[in-house]
Motif scaffolding. Structure first.
Motif, mmCIF file in Angstrom:
data_model
loop_
_atom_site.group_PDB
_atom_site.id
_atom_site.type_symbol
_atom_site.label_atom_id
_atom_site.label_comp_id
_atom_site.label_asym_id
_atom_site.label_seq_id
_atom_site.Cartn_x
_atom_site.Cartn_y
_atom_site.Cartn_z
ATOM 1 N N SER A 1 -6.764 2.503 0.105
ATOM 2 C CA SER A 1 -6.230 2.280 -1.056
ATOM 3 C C SER A 1 -7.680 1.622 -1.574
ATOM 4 N N SER B 1 1.095 6.151 0.975
ATOM 5 C CA SER B 1 1.806 7.328 0.185
ATOM 6 C C SER B 1 0.918 8.462 0.149
ATOM 7 N N ALA C 1 -0.114 2.244 -8.385
ATOM 8 C CA ALA C 1 0.992 1.747 -8.924
ATOM 9 C C ALA C 1 -0.300 -0.033 -7.941
ATOM 10 N N SER D 1 6.504 -0.125 -11.747
ATOM 11 C CA SER D 1 5.270 0.648 -12.071
ATOM 12 C C SER D 1 6.005 1.761 -11.378
ATOM 13 N N GLU E 1 3.122 1.961 -1.464
ATOM 14 C CA GLU E 1 3.827 2.261 -3.360
ATOM 15 C C GLU E 1 2.567 3.442 -3.946
ATOM 16 N N GLY E 2 1.682 3.384 -2.715
ATOM 17 C CA GLY E 2 0.556 4.459 -3.509
ATOM 18 C C GLY E 2 -0.442 3.861 -4.578
ATOM 19 N N LYS E 3 -1.767 3.870 -4.400
ATOM 20 C CA LYS E 3 -2.563 3.225 -5.079
ATOM 21 C C LYS E 3 -2.661 3.340 -6.498
ATOM 22 N N PRO F 1 0.954 -1.289 0.381
ATOM 23 C CA PRO F 1 0.334 -0.098 0.111
ATOM 24 C C PRO F 1 0.944 1.442 0.301
ATOM 25 N N ASP G 1 -1.698 9.438 -2.446
ATOM 26 C CA ASP G 1 -2.925 8.463 -1.924
ATOM 27 C C ASP G 1 -3.811 9.702 -0.526
#
Lengths: 82, 348, 448
Positions: B99, C269, B72, C26, B68-70, B66, C272
């Motif tokens: 997320s 993050s 990704a 990514s 790593e950001g939504k 999580p 988000d």
């Protein structure tokens, strides 16, 4: 320079060291280099082949090959030099 | 009647000594008489045991943490969706829910359904907001304070009696009997879960938990209370028994009708020595002991899948009181080849 | 056949908790372009490291924040927070977008005047205004935000002795249910100090109370805090109207909106979790509209948002100097960007992208700067691709505070370029040269 005989090396770049139980993954260039070592090529030959294939100057290549070999050594994957 | 085919992706395959809910959720779904489910595991780490439980999990894919950001996460889910045509995702970790809630709409547009609370519902039951939650809904909760530094914590502890509970933002809770202990837990918790840390009044009494499921309209679809019989050093139930206590059902009904919670929930309660019921924590998802509810007659994972699919589910009216669960661990034998495939290709 | 791109060979030990490339590929996408301009070209032309600003993103953020508030509230005025970034070109872009200036020192005040901002469009904040600053601001008709009682008395004395008037507002601090509490700036709401100051201002014929101001904190992730703050200020404004039959012109809610960076110690993050401008706007404007203030007397809402507008528009590009392996086996990559020009590295887990593509395989890496100081750590640990000496990187979201707080240390500070709307590249501050640093030094005769 030889990879230890019992090291298991798979096509997809997975390495397993049965004597320590460690496993590793490699990137593509790492895989190529380790394959060439396994085939018995020496460092000069490997450097030559890599230089032919990749867009990289000789100094950089030698520096990072040395680095990689050092990693293999640190991870106990190379036979000790006699 | 033929069983309905459905592809369900499930996280929380970490069926370790402090287990995630993934495997019990899958067992519930597998036992459904109405559903024919293909189960896709979503894993964060290579050694989550569920990945290797081939009779329960058909296929597993690694997904990004999580943190790593939504975006990704979404990208990876779409990659998986293109291969597996997912119908439903059931997220089972507190830390990933944020997320998934944020992605709910985008997932729905891609054809993947989820059954989750709103971000407001999710946030207001956050450990750090528990006092406000208690005030708002008229529920007894222990006093708690968020602290951001050791100094902060020192100030807070001056007006409290030991022991106190020291809790991480998402997971983990410790009982501290001195400032030094609290300080060491503070360091441990912030390193793992970030800020803030919650300092909570310690309530002496008997711990009871409730697993419940809400339909988002204020209805309580399922509700099974359990008394922990044996607790591990990590505070997890190793054995538990279903109990019948109307005040617990009343409390759950009150919370669900006031908050209109959508999805699974675990209520952690303590009945104090003076027989008062304190709500100490609300977990925004199904707990790992949910299989006890299944065994007692309320198949909550199955009901959750049906609700997600839009199938009408009648509220459960009964469960077996006095059913027990006893947790055990089990060593599987795994081929290196499987592990190697998972680590190099990200799927198994 | 053309040769392939070389990536240094790597081997990574698998340890529990380390995501594989399938987990994280990514997120470390290469960033060859900023606003359509090649980063490689920029570095070739202007050197490494290099600060890069995107005018397009600045104007886009301004548009977004203005829209978010204007659709909900009849009158909002932005004021550019000079301390966030006071490069003249940057300030002028925001002034073009209609922002006033919000300054916190005499130096910033003079800069704003030099940038063509009218005195009556300057908000003067801060606890450290000098007597001459106050007199100048009063004469220019600027809004002087009173920070403490001593300042109120000083300003009152100046106005009396010089026979001038001043337009003032009161900075108020309050309990909005968050920690840590910002109670060192302004006068306190709960203990009655703020109300005491208001009474003093209202009976002083030379001081005109224009507004109320609060600044609840920095990097506020909770919109609810703004709702509480706006409600309390509106209550105060209402009480003033009841007691004095006087309506203040504005309520200034300061800054503090978070950018999309991830704070150190945060688990999720920042991309988000950071609230959108719409979410901030909803909390603030609904509090004002629902207050007891008569609808036809609702004050102008002033916002001093800096970070949330400029952070995302700034980039810092640099070059890999070396790689090494640390004693614990972890990789370290040394880059030519130190914490002296990236001060925010102390607060954020900055996102770092390679300029050019890589295989996607990442390993745990520490990123160090070139400063020869132990504190010079850009990231203590992140999953990062195997870059080699000479490879270039871009650190994103560096637009706020890094220019104003940078310090010259052992190296000269880099050039700053602005990518204009039409993708033309403009140098907005030249790279420092040795003479910039030594020209103000004086050498005593006996050392000459």
């Amino acid at each position: 320079m030889l990879i230890k005989e019992n090291i298991a090396l798979s096509e997809n770049g997975f390495v397993f060291n049965p004597s320590t139980g460690d496993s590793f993954t490699m990137n593509n260039t790492g895989k190529e280099v380790i394959m060439m070592i396994k085939e018995g090529k020496d460092l000069n030959r490997i450097t030559e082949l890599m230089a032919e294939k990749y867009d990289v100057d000789r100094n950089t290549l030698e520096r990072y090959l040395a680095d990689f070999l050092n990693d293999l050594n640190v991870y106990n994957l190379l036979e000790e030099e006699k | 009647m033929s069983r309905r085919k459905v592809t369900v992706a499930v996280t929380g395959l970490n069926n370790i000594d402090s287990p995630g809910p993934g495997i019990p959720v899958i067992r519930g779904i597998r036992e459904s008489a109405d559903l024919d489910a293909r189960i896709i595991g979503l894993a964060y780490e290579h050694l989550e045991p569920g990945i290797y439980m081939k009779d329960l999990v058909d296929k597993t894919y690694m997904i990004p943490y999580p943190a790593e950001g939504k975006d990704a996460l979404f990208e990876r889910l779409m990659e998986i969706h293109s291969k597996e045509a997912l119908d439903i995702i059931i997220p089972n970790f507190d830390a990933e829910l944020f997320s998934f809630i944020k992605l709910e709409k985008k997932l729905a547009e891609a054809g993947i359904k989820t059954y989750l609370p709103s971000i407001q519902q999710f946030e207001e039951r956050n450990k750090s907001n528990l006092s406000a939650y208690g005030d708002k809904y008229g529920i007894t909760v222990p006093r708690g304070t968020e602290v951001f530094s050791i100094q902060d914590m020192n100030n807070t502890l001056r007006s409290m009696n030991y022991p106190v509970m020291v809790k991480g933002k998402y997971y983990d809770a410790y009982t501290a009997h001195s400032f030094e202990q609290a300080a060491s837990y503070f360091e441990k918790l912030t390193a793992k879960w970030g800020f803030p840390v919650i300092i909570q009044e310690y309530i002496r009494g008997t711990e009871v938990n409730i697993v419940a499921l809400g339909d988002g309209e204020g209805n309580l679809i399922a509700c099974v209370p359990m008394r922990k019989q044996y607790i591990t050093d990590k505070g997890k139930a190793w054995g538990g028994i279903t109990i019948d206590d109307d005040s617990l059902h009343q409390l759950a009904r009150k919370i669900f009708s006031l908050t209109k919670w959508k999805g699974g929930m675990e209520l952690e309660l303590i009945r104090s020595s003076s027989n008062e019921l304190y709500l100490i924590e609300i977990n925004p998802r199904i707990p790992a002991w949910v299989y006890l509810a299944v065994g007692a007659g309320q198949n909550i994972p199955e009901a959750l899948v049906k609700l997600t699919l839009g199938i009408d589910v009648k509220p459960f009216t009964r469960y077996d009181v006095g059913k027990m669960f006893v947790r055990y661990s089990y060593d599987m034998i795994v081929d290196l080849e499987l592990f190697s495939r998972l680590t190099t290709t990200g799927e198994l | 056949m053309s040769k392939q791109l070389f990536e240094r060979p790597t081997i990574t030990r698998l340890t529990p908790g380390v995501p594989s490339k399938h987990g994280a590929a990514s997120v470390i996408a290469p960033m060859p372009l900023i606003d359509g301009v090649k980063v490689d070209d920029l570095i070739d032309q202007f050197g490494s490291p290099l600060y890069i600003f995107s005018e397009r993103e600045m104007r886009k953020s301004m548009e977004e924040i203005k829209r978010a508030f204007s659709v909900r509230y009849h009158k909002t005025q932005m004021a550019w927070s000079y301390k966030t970034n006071y490069l003249d070109s940057i300030c002028r872009i925001f002034h073009q977008e209609g922002s006033w200036a919000e300054v916190v020192s005499g130096f910033e005040y003079d800069k704003a005047i030099k940038n063509g901002v009218k005195g009556e469009n300057i908000i003067f904040n801060g606890p450290g205004k000098s007597a001459s600053d106050l007199e100048k601001a009063a004469r220019n008709g600027s809004f002087i935000h009173i920070d403490h009682m001593d300042e109120l008395f000083l300003l009152s004395d100046i106005c009396n002795s010089k026979e001038i008037e001043a337009r003032v507002a009161l900075r108020v601090n309050m309990d909005i249910g968050i920690n840590p509490r910002w109670d060192r700036f302004g006068l306190n709401y709960e203990n009655g100090e703020a109300w005491d100051a208001i009474n003093r201002i209202m009976i002083n014929p030379r001081l005109k109370l224009m507004g109320l101001h609060t600044h609840i904190g920095t990097y506020m992730m909770s919109t609810d805090s703004y709702r509480i703050a706006a409600t309390k200020l509106a209550d105060l404004a209402y009480n003033i109207s009841v007691k004095f039959e006087y309506y203040i012109a504005y309520i200034d809610l300061g800054g503090g909106f978070a950018s999309r960076n991830t704070l150190k110690g945060a688990y999720l993050s920042g991309e988000d979790t950071t609230p959108s401008f719409d979410e901030y706007a909803e909390a603030i404007t609904s509090a004002l509209i629902n207050s007891r203030i008569r609808p036809d007397k609702l004050p102008t809402l002033i916002l001093e948002t800096g970070r949330a507008i400029i952070d995302n528009a700034g980039y810092l590009a640099g070059t890999v100097i070396a790689n090494k392996r640390l004693s614990d086996g972890k990789r370290a990559t040394i880059i030519d960007i130190g914490v002296n020009i990236l001060f925010t590295a102390f607060w954020y887990d900055h996102k770092i992208h390679p300029v050019n593509s890589h295989s996607g395989l990442v390993e745990e890496t520490a990123i160090f700067g070139p400063l020869c100081m132990n504190i010079d750590v850009v990231r203590s640990s992140l999953m990062f691709p195997a870059l080699k000496r000479g490879d270039r990187i871009v650190i994103t979201k560096t637009g706020a505070y890094n220019i104003t707080q940078s310090q010259q240390f052992i190296n000269l500070r880099p050039a700053i370029v602005l990518i204009g709307i039409n993708r033309q590249v403009h140098v907005i501050r030249q790279a420092e040269i040795l003479d910039d640093i030594v020209k103000n030094e004086l050498i005593p005769d006996y050392l000459a």
